[in-house]
Enzyme design. Structure first.
Site, PDB file in Angstrom:
ATOM      1  N   PRO A  74       0.819  -1.216   0.000  1.00 26.88           N
ATOM      2  CA  PRO A  74       0.000   0.000   0.000  1.00 26.88           C
ATOM      3  C   PRO A  74       0.855   1.270   0.000  1.00 26.88           C
ATOM      4  CG  PRO A  74      -0.423  -1.346   1.973  1.00 26.88           C
ATOM      5  CD  PRO A  74       0.592  -2.072   1.166  1.00 26.88           C
TER       6      PRO A  74
ATOM      7  N   ARG B  68      -4.071  -8.785 -20.539  1.00 23.81           N
ATOM      8  CA  ARG B  68      -5.071  -8.467 -21.572  1.00 23.81           C
ATOM      9  C   ARG B  68      -4.544  -7.496 -22.621  1.00 23.81           C
ATOM     10  NH1 ARG B  68      -7.762  -3.787 -20.781  1.00 23.81           N
ATOM     11  NH2 ARG B  68      -9.753  -4.373 -21.695  1.00 23.81           N
TER      12      ARG B  68
ATOM     13  N   GLU C 225       2.108  -8.436   8.902  1.00 21.91           N
ATOM     14  CA  GLU C 225       2.248  -7.025   9.271  1.00 21.91           C
ATOM     15  C   GLU C 225       3.164  -6.256   8.333  1.00 21.91           C
ATOM     16  OE1 GLU C 225       0.701  -5.131  11.612  1.00 21.91           O
ATOM     17  OE2 GLU C 225      -0.553  -6.920  11.564  1.00 21.91           O
TER      18      GLU C 225
ATOM     19  N   ASP D 210     -10.650   1.321 -24.255  1.00 22.93           N
ATOM     20  CA  ASP D 210     -10.845   1.160 -22.811  1.00 22.93           C
ATOM     21  C   ASP D 210     -11.032   2.490 -22.106  1.00 22.93           C
ATOM     22  OD1 ASP D 210     -10.542  -1.520 -22.648  1.00 22.93           O
ATOM     23  OD2 ASP D 210      -8.435  -1.473 -22.081  1.00 22.93           O
TER      24      ASP D 210
HETATM   25  N1  ADE Z   1      -0.996  -5.140   0.072  1.00 26.40           N
HETATM   26  C1  ADE Z   1      -1.960  -4.850   0.974  1.00 26.40           C
HETATM   27  N2  ADE Z   1      -2.726  -3.836   0.544  1.00 26.40           N
HETATM   28  C2  ADE Z   1      -2.239  -3.475  -0.690  1.00 26.40           C
HETATM   29  C3  ADE Z   1      -2.597  -2.497  -1.644  1.00 26.40           C
HETATM   30  N3  ADE Z   1      -3.610  -1.651  -1.433  1.00 26.40           N
HETATM   31  N4  ADE Z   1      -1.877  -2.427  -2.770  1.00 26.40           N
HETATM   32  C4  ADE Z   1      -0.847  -3.265  -2.983  1.00 26.40           C
HETATM   33  N5  ADE Z   1      -0.450  -4.197  -2.115  1.00 26.40           N
HETATM   34  C5  ADE Z   1      -1.136  -4.318  -0.971  1.00 26.40           C
END
Ligand code: ADE
Length: 222
Positions: A86, A150, A113, A164
């Protein structure tokens, strides 16, 4: 193109790899996708892959050794190593186009974690699929692979992805099929006219209208 995915949960990929367009692309040798359990690379007793974080705090942290060894074993001359997190760069269609040009990618799926910060030293690109936190990088890695495969030549009709949403910073125009009248909702006349210039004009207008209503930020990028 070749894609190697490092995960602790290889079974999560079964349905993804063996259905629909991804399945067909693999069978037709448009892409080779291999799933590796990086636990197999652990040198610890019982193939342990994580441990408590130094300094305390909740949860276990993935150790660098299994991931470093897996990447060393799989790396080729032209490999890009991608980490799903994230904290990565927000994923967009234009990134899918640039990944689709590569010969070989290794995708590391984080879990629990977190992962030891030193793993970042062998990574070329960190990608996030959005501002929310999932339990691991498996679903995010499938998002990346799906969006890239794709686009590979011969996987779907090229025209489908030229139009797209996002490829030209416009959302897709509406499409209709049979019947012409469904519960009083009619297919727009122009689509039945056979007049291609008018149909294209209508589609562009509809795309612009939909984008103005739903994603005005995209129009600013055009
Ligand atoms: N791992 C956990 N959440 C994630 C996300 N939003 N994007 C990429 N990898 C992740």
């Amino acid at each position: 193109m070749k894609i190697d995915i490092l995960t602790l949960f290889p079974n999560m990929f079964d349905g993804f790899l063996n259905e629909s367009i991804i399945k067909r692309a693999r069978e037709n040798n448009k892409v080779e996708i291999n799933i590796h359990n990086f636990r197999d690379y652990s040198l610890e007793p019982h193939k342990k892959v994580d441990d408590y974080g130094f300094g305390g705090g909740a949860g276990m942290v993935l150790m660098p050794q299994p991931i470093f060894d897996a990447v060393d074993a799989l790396r080729e001359v032209d490999t890009k190593v991608i980490l799903m997190t994230p904290q990565g760069v927000p994923y967009q269609q234009k990134q899918a186009y640039s990944l689709a040009k590569l010969k070989h990618i290794i995708i590391i799926c984080g879990h629990y974690e977190g992962f030891d910060e030193r793993i970042r030293s062998i990574v070329d690109l960190e990608i996030s699929i959005g501002d929310y936190v999932l339990t691991g990088g498996e679903i995010p890695s499938m998002v990346i692979v799906d969006s890239v495969v794709r686009l590979l030549s011969g996987v779907i009709e090229e025209e489908s992805h030229l139009n797209d949403s996002f490829s030209n910073n416009l959302l897709d125009y509406p499409v209709y099929t049979k019947p012409v009248d469904f519960r009083g909702m009619k297919v727009p006349e122009v689509l039945l006219s056979g007049h291609h210039a008018n149909i294209n004009k209508w589609r562009l207008e509809q795309s612009i209208k939909k984008t103005q209503e739903r994603r005005p930020d995209l129009l600013e990028k055009r």
